[in-house]
Design an enzyme around this catalytic site. Structure first.
Site, PDB file in Angstrom:
ATOM      1  N   THR A 198       0.591  -1.405  -0.046  1.00 41.99           N
ATOM      2  CA  THR A 198       0.230  -0.071  -0.040  1.00 41.99           C
ATOM      3  C   THR A 198       0.733   1.289   0.002  1.00 41.99           C
ATOM      4  O   THR A 198       1.905   1.083   0.454  1.00 41.99           O
ATOM      5  CB  THR A 198      -1.036   0.129   1.162  1.00 41.99           C
ATOM      6  OG1 THR A 198      -0.178  -0.199   2.387  1.00 41.99           O
ATOM      7  CG2 THR A 198      -1.811  -1.001   1.075  1.00 41.99           C
ATOM      8  N   GLU A 222      -4.590   3.550   3.651  1.00 45.06           N
ATOM      9  CA  GLU A 222      -3.777   2.736   2.928  1.00 45.06           C
ATOM     10  C   GLU A 222      -4.228   2.495   1.518  1.00 45.06           C
ATOM     11  O   GLU A 222      -4.889   1.284   1.445  1.00 45.06           O
ATOM     12  CB  GLU A 222      -3.375   1.611   3.715  1.00 45.06           C
ATOM     13  CG  GLU A 222      -2.767   1.847   4.989  1.00 45.06           C
ATOM     14  CD  GLU A 222      -2.388   0.541   5.881  1.00 45.06           C
ATOM     15  OE1 GLU A 222      -1.639  -0.220   5.467  1.00 45.06           O
ATOM     16  OE2 GLU A 222      -2.785   0.496   7.040  1.00 45.06           O
ATOM     17  N   ASN A 227       1.183   4.423   1.975  1.00 44.20           N
ATOM     18  CA  ASN A 227       0.610   4.868   3.072  1.00 44.20           C
ATOM     19  C   ASN A 227       0.581   6.431   3.180  1.00 44.20           C
ATOM     20  O   ASN A 227       1.259   7.024   2.688  1.00 44.20           O
ATOM     21  CB  ASN A 227       1.285   4.420   4.348  1.00 44.20           C
ATOM     22  CG  ASN A 227       1.238   2.723   4.587  1.00 44.20           C
ATOM     23  OD1 ASN A 227       0.386   2.160   4.991  1.00 44.20           O
ATOM     24  ND2 ASN A 227       2.344   2.175   3.895  1.00 44.20           N
TER      25      ASN A 227
END
Length: 181
Positions: A31, A96, A33
């Site tokens: 992901t 995320e 973030n």
């Protein structure tokens, strides 16, 4: 439906920061973030972001004018987690997004669980539109069940994002050119 869906779409501009490293290393689903300290958000501040699993669109970095396949500057469908990751009992809220490579892209099935794997985006600008609600965030018994749920979220995100509606077109365009909320 989530009581917060009346806030959608939610538009966010921020920077990509290091997370816990679980997405790419443990789950095989990396992901990008979002930095909670450097954030512009259409629903106000970080604490106003409604928790849950969503779909939407994301762009990392500045828009590219050329025709190459670089991930930077391109709009991607995203499966987005907003919340506390109850499987891990996080104490701080995170945002995320998992960027999904287009069908046919060499990055499409590179991760250990056959999901999109791009490089690191740390310190790059992220432009994110949270368009639709998928489900509440839930605790899962084990990594396998969590991974299976995320893989379903990714498929659902692609399905909803591929429907050409005025809102999907509007939000894709905003992510493509968005410089401010």
């Amino acid at each position: 439906m989530n009581k917060h869906t009346n806030l959608l779409p939610i538009r966010i501009i921020s920077k990509v920061v290091r997370g816990f490293g679980r997405g790419s290393k443990e789950l095989g689903i990396p992901t990008a973030n979002v930095d909670s300290r450097d954030l512009s958000c259409s629903c106000g501040d970080w604490e106003n972001l409604p928790t849950g699993i969503y779909w939407g669109f994301a762009r990392i970095g500045e828009v590219k004018e050329d025709d190459n396949e670089d991930v930077i500057g391109r709009v991607h469908t995203a499966a987005i987690s907003i919340g506390y990751n109850p499987t891990y009992n996080n104490k701080e809220k995170t945002v995320e997004p998992h960027l999904i490579a287009p069908i046919g892209s060499p990055q499409r099935c590179l991760s250990c669980c056959n999901e999109t794997q791009y490089g690191d985006f740390y310190d790059q600008t992220i432009v994110l539109s949270v368009v639709g609600y998928l489900r509440p965030e839930l605790p899962f018994e084990g990594i396998e069940k969590l991974t299976a749920a995320i893989k379903k979220d990714i498929k659902d995100s692609e399905k909803f994002a591929s429907n050409s509606t005025p809102i999907t077109e509007q939000e894709m365009k905003w992510v493509e050119v968005g410089k401010e909320i």
